[in-house]
Design a protein around this motif. Sequence first.
Motif: not given
Lengths: 523, 302
Positions: A457-465, A131-141
Amino acid sequence: MREILHIFRKDVRRHWPEILISLLFLGLYVWVTLRSPWRTGTAMLTGASLWPLLAFSLEWIPPLMVLFWVFLTVRLVQGEPLVGDRQWWVTKPYEWWKLLAAKELFLVAVISLPLFFVQVYFLSHAGFPVLPNLVRILYMQVTLGLILFLPSIALGSLTKNLWQAVLAVVLAFVVIVGATNLLQRVPSSGMSSSIDEAQSVATGLLMLASFVGAVTWQFARRKTWRSRGVLLAGPVLLGSLAALIPYARFVERKYAIAASALPQFTPGIVHPKAKKRDNRWDFLSEVYLSIPVSVSGIAPGHLVRLDGMRVFLEIPANPTWDPGWKPQRTNLWAENQQTKLTFSMKREDFERIKPQQLRLQLELALTEFQEGDVRDLALKEGKFPDELLGICHLVVQNPSAIECERPFHAPGLMVTFEPSLAKCEISEDDKRIVESRVSHAWLPPGDDDSVSSPLNPVVDYFISLYSGEFRWSLDEGAQPIVKRVYLCPGAGVRLASPVEKNQWRVQLKMENVRLEDLAFQRD
Amino acid sequence: MTAAIQTHALTKHFRKVRALDQLNLEVPESAVYALVGPNGAGKTTGIKLLMNLIGATSGTAEVLGMDSTQIRGKSYTQIGYVSENQDIPEWMKVGFLLEYLRDFYPTWDRPLEDSLVKQFELPRDRKIKALSRGMKMKLALASALSFHPKLIVLDEPFGGLDPLVRDQLIEGLLERAEESTIFISSHDLAEIESFASHIGYLEEGRLRFSEDISALAARFREVEITLNTGGQLPSPLPPSWRQPQNSGPVVRFVESQFDTERTPQEIQRVFGETKEVSFRPMGLRAIFLSMAKKKEEVQEAS
């Protein structure tokens, strides 16, 4: 609305095989995304090890799916062709806006709506609230509509048939590659990021206006050549402007010159050692040169990012060699004491001036970031949630990295790891050399409203040290210096959000330099 | 009588080719107007301009009182347009096409549709792709007639069709002639002679004439005069006398401005006393041949 639905129903009846294929692609995309070994860090793709070809081919599902959507959109629009004077439907009582609306309704119903459900499922499956992310999904669309469907509708409405559409795409590709190539020759054009954000927005709006204008004009009036002109006007205008922009002036305006070396950062050129000639790279038309630079004075909790570099070579009896500003992406932390700055020049220029004693002047464009909202994070076994990072886990195959999933985009991050404070044991089988120095990871701050991908909408990212040590070398015989940072459950890392503090320019000079000593060569 | 179609100096150039040149045309309401002329005369270009399928280089046109450049969308609820050049959607079935079109026309007449389908023997469940050219034209005509259009525009509808199909189409068309204005282009005079009320002749983009077909038939006569003695033709002859020939005492020509009082008076003025004079009505084909020959004579003379 009745007529819109009437045209829509006709299109559904006509394109039902394509609709099924689109849904099949979407299903495969969900399957691939949820089971990707690169995503989960473990080889969960059933049989991936047995069928590497299958696994490889599955990588092509998302681009193929997008390509199929373009094909479907073009076919859909060309169901009522707008080009030419032989069309059946033109002499039927269609109203142009209802026709356009029916096509848009089809795209929404057949592509956007199923994709929306998939996106909601991805969020939910990854453990994030919907629900809190619905607007952003519409933005993606909306983003997907603007970058994919609008150009595809334009393509379909301005071409007569599929072959003409393919030809137009090929032609556009050739023109874009050619124009990009030409624009790269504009001095300092690589530093276009230094142009104000307002100008970038204006650029986007101009492109949008040219696409919307062309589509609307073509649907409403069927003036094909004029509509094509409207479509081309935006990119041609932007291309012409891009060639005329005084990028160097923008860089110099954004990065004010420092009156003297700032207390936070003192760079200096290290005179290179004389080297033996190495002809292994003579086949390249460009010669890569690196300038060793010493660094000191960066305060703990600060990062200095080298954004760009301008090299001036004062050659006796020749004009000054100045290729303009070139982008760099080097991060300097408090622990760093030296770095190498790289630039390239044409081989013929290099061969002509390499033995001469030159005066080298460097201009560096720098941004300083400071840690904000600092806190410690204790790494855990398995998946663990974090408010800022999302849902993370340690990567089995790469002990230097933390892999995280987060809605929409990766956060800006400054991460610090002190191995001396962690008690990470390495198995006896592991032959890796453990890095004992302080290591860092950096993710640049971005726009909070941005989305990394218009599909997922789910971003997969790495924190590489890493500790800032060079990881590879072109020098023959040189062993790559790779000391691995070793993270483990229970270890703590310091997390902070980068806060931009300062942007400035420094000038460095060095006398009596020989270019052949700067080239990548054996010691 | 108001005009269903009216053009004013309508001109269309395709680069250097002048496809239509200063066309001034008036089609009265309720007329069956045939625009005839050889291939490449500009008939299809003229119709495409009227239907706003292409833009004019200059000049204007009004169709059903509307500026032709404004014809789009809802305007077509009053115009039934059929052309051999149209790309009919071949993926549809006959029945689906008619069912699909129905919703766009407030005046669509379902019983009329059924009767036309029956009359034209159209198979509702067959894909249009599988239809012959004649069947496609019949389907196009059925779809153009089923909504009682005020204006029916047909661009070369009979080209290449067998006589049976052609007669079926004409029959279907004539049944609607009372409620509509019909504007039809053709290069075949024989096929339009039987039902056109008005005719316009287009040649090399120019309208050579345009008039009521009965008036045209009335003003053209084949004239045969038997003189008392043979001899050379006097000169000059009235300009309305075409292709004059003499063979001994017999003189023949085509009178293009025939008048029951004036023509005999002119014959008497030119030849004096004659043994016999006969005036034979001409068919359209003969009239057009005579006009074509006249043109050739002018060209040869120049």
